[in-house]
Design a protein around this motif. Structure first.
Motif, PDB file in Angstrom:
ATOM      1  N   SER A 181       0.859  -1.181   0.000  1.00  0.00           N
ATOM      2  CA  SER A 181       0.000   0.000   0.000  1.00  0.00           C
ATOM      3  C   SER A 181       0.895   1.231   0.000  1.00  0.00           C
ATOM      4  O   SER A 181       1.972   1.237   0.596  1.00  0.00           O
ATOM      5  N   VAL A 182       0.451   2.288  -0.685  1.00  0.00           N
ATOM      6  CA  VAL A 182       1.263   3.487  -0.839  1.00  0.00           C
ATOM      7  C   VAL A 182       0.563   4.655  -0.154  1.00  0.00           C
ATOM      8  O   VAL A 182      -0.644   4.857  -0.316  1.00  0.00           O
ATOM      9  N   HIS A 183       1.335   5.412   0.620  1.00  0.00           N
ATOM     10  CA  HIS A 183       0.806   6.519   1.415  1.00  0.00           C
ATOM     11  C   HIS A 183       1.719   7.729   1.249  1.00  0.00           C
ATOM     12  O   HIS A 183       2.868   7.605   0.814  1.00  0.00           O
ATOM     13  N   ALA A 184       1.206   8.891   1.634  1.00  0.00           N
ATOM     14  CA  ALA A 184       2.001  10.120   1.501  1.00  0.00           C
ATOM     15  C   ALA A 184       1.681  11.092   2.620  1.00  0.00           C
ATOM     16  O   ALA A 184       0.543  11.171   3.085  1.00  0.00           O
ATOM     17  N   VAL A 185       2.710  11.810   3.057  1.00  0.00           N
ATOM     18  CA  VAL A 185       2.539  12.917   3.999  1.00  0.00           C
ATOM     19  C   VAL A 185       3.182  14.143   3.384  1.00  0.00           C
ATOM     20  O   VAL A 185       4.060  14.046   2.519  1.00  0.00           O
ATOM     21  N   GLU A 186       2.739  15.313   3.833  1.00  0.00           N
ATOM     22  CA  GLU A 186       3.230  16.566   3.260  1.00  0.00           C
ATOM     23  C   GLU A 186       3.434  17.613   4.340  1.00  0.00           C
ATOM     24  O   GLU A 186       2.638  17.718   5.274  1.00  0.00           O
ATOM     25  N   PHE A 187       4.512  18.392   4.190  1.00  0.00           N
ATOM     26  CA  PHE A 187       4.810  19.523   5.054  1.00  0.00           C
ATOM     27  C   PHE A 187       4.995  20.756   4.166  1.00  0.00           C
ATOM     28  O   PHE A 187       5.410  20.616   3.002  1.00  0.00           O
ATOM     29  N   PRO A 188       4.710  21.943   4.676  1.00  0.00           N
ATOM     30  CA  PRO A 188       4.813  23.136   3.837  1.00  0.00           C
ATOM     31  C   PRO A 188       6.215  23.375   3.276  1.00  0.00           C
ATOM     32  O   PRO A 188       6.363  23.857   2.157  1.00  0.00           O
ATOM     33  N   ASP A 189       7.242  23.038   4.056  1.00  0.00           N
ATOM     34  CA  ASP A 189       8.623  23.246   3.637  1.00  0.00           C
ATOM     35  C   ASP A 189       9.456  22.032   4.043  1.00  0.00           C
ATOM     36  O   ASP A 189       8.977  21.138   4.746  1.00  0.00           O
ATOM     37  N   LEU A 190      10.705  22.039   3.600  1.00  0.00           N
ATOM     38  CA  LEU A 190      11.624  20.965   3.961  1.00  0.00           C
ATOM     39  C   LEU A 190      11.585  20.739   5.472  1.00  0.00           C
ATOM     40  O   LEU A 190      11.755  21.671   6.255  1.00  0.00           O
ATOM     41  N   THR A 191      11.351  19.502   5.870  1.00  0.00           N
ATOM     42  CA  THR A 191      11.237  19.149   7.285  1.00  0.00           C
ATOM     43  C   THR A 191      12.169  17.977   7.570  1.00  0.00           C
ATOM     44  O   THR A 191      12.141  16.968   6.866  1.00  0.00           O
ATOM     45  N   LEU A 192      12.973  18.120   8.609  1.00  0.00           N
ATOM     46  CA  LEU A 192      13.985  17.118   8.946  1.00  0.00           C
ATOM     47  C   LEU A 192      13.448  16.117   9.955  1.00  0.00           C
ATOM     48  O   LEU A 192      12.357  16.263  10.490  1.00  0.00           O
ATOM     49  N   GLY A 193      14.269  15.095  10.226  1.00  0.00           N
ATOM     50  CA  GLY A 193      13.958  14.150  11.290  1.00  0.00           C
ATOM     51  C   GLY A 193      13.082  12.996  10.843  1.00  0.00           C
ATOM     52  O   GLY A 193      13.110  12.576   9.677  1.00  0.00           O
ATOM     53  N   THR A 194      12.291  12.491  11.773  1.00  0.00           N
ATOM     54  CA  THR A 194      11.464  11.316  11.524  1.00  0.00           C
ATOM     55  C   THR A 194      10.047  11.536  12.026  1.00  0.00           C
ATOM     56  O   THR A 194       9.820  12.318  12.947  1.00  0.00           O
ATOM     57  N   VAL A 195       9.115  10.822  11.415  1.00  0.00           N
ATOM     58  CA  VAL A 195       7.746  10.777  11.921  1.00  0.00           C
ATOM     59  C   VAL A 195       7.496   9.388  12.490  1.00  0.00           C
ATOM     60  O   VAL A 195       8.158   8.413  12.126  1.00  0.00           O
ATOM     61  N   SER A 196       6.528   9.305  13.403  1.00  0.00           N
ATOM     62  CA  SER A 196       6.131   8.023  13.973  1.00  0.00           C
ATOM     63  C   SER A 196       4.920   7.510  13.217  1.00  0.00           C
ATOM     64  O   SER A 196       3.940   8.242  13.022  1.00  0.00           O
ATOM     65  N   VAL A 197       5.003   6.271  12.768  1.00  0.00           N
ATOM     66  CA  VAL A 197       3.933   5.666  11.972  1.00  0.00           C
ATOM     67  C   VAL A 197       3.343   4.502  12.755  1.00  0.00           C
ATOM     68  O   VAL A 197       4.035   3.524  13.056  1.00  0.00           O
ATOM     69  N   ARG A 198       2.083   4.613  13.083  1.00  0.00           N
ATOM     70  CA  ARG A 198       1.379   3.554  13.806  1.00  0.00           C
ATOM     71  C   ARG A 198       0.813   2.587  12.775  1.00  0.00           C
ATOM     72  O   ARG A 198       0.056   2.984  11.872  1.00  0.00           O
ATOM     73  N   VAL A 199       1.193   1.312  12.886  1.00  0.00           N
ATOM     74  CA  VAL A 199       0.758   0.309  11.917  1.00  0.00           C
ATOM     75  C   VAL A 199       0.142  -0.886  12.637  1.00  0.00           C
ATOM     76  O   VAL A 199       0.457  -1.161  13.806  1.00  0.00           O
ATOM     77  N   ARG A 200      -0.715  -1.577  11.930  1.00  0.00           N
ATOM     78  CA  ARG A 200      -1.351  -2.781  12.471  1.00  0.00           C
ATOM     79  C   ARG A 200      -0.840  -4.001  11.708  1.00  0.00           C
ATOM     80  O   ARG A 200      -0.838  -4.028  10.486  1.00  0.00           O
ATOM     81  N   ARG A 201      -0.434  -4.999  12.472  1.00  0.00           N
ATOM     82  CA  ARG A 201       0.008  -6.276  11.912  1.00  0.00           C
ATOM     83  C   ARG A 201      -0.874  -7.370  12.513  1.00  0.00           C
ATOM     84  O   ARG A 201      -0.579  -7.887  13.584  1.00  0.00           O
ATOM     85  N   GLY A 202      -1.949  -7.666  11.839  1.00  0.00           N
ATOM     86  CA  GLY A 202      -2.899  -8.620  12.394  1.00  0.00           C
ATOM     87  C   GLY A 202      -3.566  -8.035  13.626  1.00  0.00           C
ATOM     88  O   GLY A 202      -4.196  -6.981  13.568  1.00  0.00           O
ATOM     89  N   SER A 203      -3.393  -8.681  14.763  1.00  0.00           N
ATOM     90  CA  SER A 203      -3.987  -8.194  16.016  1.00  0.00           C
ATOM     91  C   SER A 203      -3.047  -7.268  16.780  1.00  0.00           C
ATOM     92  O   SER A 203      -3.430  -6.693  17.796  1.00  0.00           O
ATOM     93  N   ARG A 204      -1.822  -7.103  16.283  1.00  0.00           N
ATOM     94  CA  ARG A 204      -0.829  -6.270  16.964  1.00  0.00           C
ATOM     95  C   ARG A 204      -0.764  -4.881  16.352  1.00  0.00           C
ATOM     96  O   ARG A 204      -0.899  -4.712  15.144  1.00  0.00           O
ATOM     97  N   VAL A 205      -0.552  -3.880  17.214  1.00  0.00           N
ATOM     98  CA  VAL A 205      -0.330  -2.514  16.762  1.00  0.00           C
ATOM     99  C   VAL A 205       1.054  -2.082  17.233  1.00  0.00           C
ATOM    100  O   VAL A 205       1.374  -2.178  18.421  1.00  0.00           O
ATOM    101  N   VAL A 206       1.880  -1.639  16.308  1.00  0.00           N
ATOM    102  CA  VAL A 206       3.243  -1.229  16.645  1.00  0.00           C
ATOM    103  C   VAL A 206       3.501   0.146  16.034  1.00  0.00           C
ATOM    104  O   VAL A 206       2.757   0.603  15.153  1.00  0.00           O
ATOM    105  N   THR A 207       4.563   0.798  16.496  1.00  0.00           N
ATOM    106  CA  THR A 207       4.940   2.104  15.976  1.00  0.00           C
ATOM    107  C   THR A 207       6.316   2.015  15.325  1.00  0.00           C
ATOM    108  O   THR A 207       7.273   1.524  15.928  1.00  0.00           O
TER     109      THR A 207
END
Length: 231
Positions: A181-207
């Protein structure tokens, strides 16, 4: 990497909104006009766009951009059966992603003033789908803002946050025969660092964490940032 008619776009970056283009991207794109701009000097995260144009104006711009992108992405770089997927959009144009008929990942931009760029991997099924759950960075570039496109394999994306602040996630579509699956995020200008992505793997939810860029120096105060620095 294939190239299209272009002048002065570096490593897949084309400016559709007034902002800078910076940093290496493995798939190298070209453009038909200069895309220079001033980098953001904000030191705080800015996870959402600063203005909300009308839906009709954006739709008209995307339709025009789609026509230009279809005309630019030809030959073996032309979209396969799934066509062009919109990863980001604005009144200035759009960022598209697609798979070629032989399974190569491509991305491109088209603006309202006729500037287009196309970039494709040279080998089919690149990047390949892994066996384990993971996030796959696909595009990091300045298009309608600072746009980051990523894939999710063997897991479902539920949310994204920047320093605890929710970030709008665009569900772009699916690729690799439905395995990514393909997803996208956007910021107004160049943004450094990392984002946290919450994902589901079956019955488990991890970040998981996703890097927004891979080239800036650690703690560069000239730019907005999220989470942990990437270098």
């Amino acid at each position: 990497m294939t190239r299209r008619t272009a002048v002065a776009a570096v490593m897949g970056c084309v400016v559709l909104a007034a902002a800078s283009c910076a940093g290496p991207e493995r798939p190298t794109a070209t453009a038909t006009a200069d895309g220079k701009g001033a980098a953001s000097t904000s030191a705080s995260p800015a996870p959402s766009a600063t203005a909300t144009p009308t839906v009709d104006a954006v739709a008209v711009a995307v339709a025009a951009a789609r026509e230009r992108m279809t005309a630019a992405a030809t030959g073996r770089d032309a979209p396969g059966p799934e066509g062009l997927l919109v990863a980001a959009e604005s009144t200035g144009g759009a960022l598209f992603v697609w798979e070629s008929s032989d399974g190569r990942f491509c991305h491109g931009t088209a603006t309202g003033i006729g500037v287009t760029s196309v970039a494709c991997f040279t080998r089919p099924h690149t990047p390949p789908v892994g066996k384990e759950p993971r996030l796959v960075p696909l595009v990091r570039m300045m298009a309608t803002g600072w746009n980051v496109v990523f894939g999710a394999e063997h897991e479902t994306v539920e949310s994204v946050t920047c320093g605890g602040v929710p970030v709008r996630v665009k569900d772009v579509g699916v690729m690799a025969d439905g395995r990514r699956s393909v997803h996208a995020v956007e910021f107004p200008d160049l943004t450094l660092g990392t984002v946290s992505v919450r994902v589901r793997r079956g019955s488990r939810v991890v970040t998981e964490t996703l890097a927004l860029e891979t080239f800036a120096k650690k703690d560069d105060a000239r730019f907005a940032s999220c989470g942990e620095p990437t270098s």
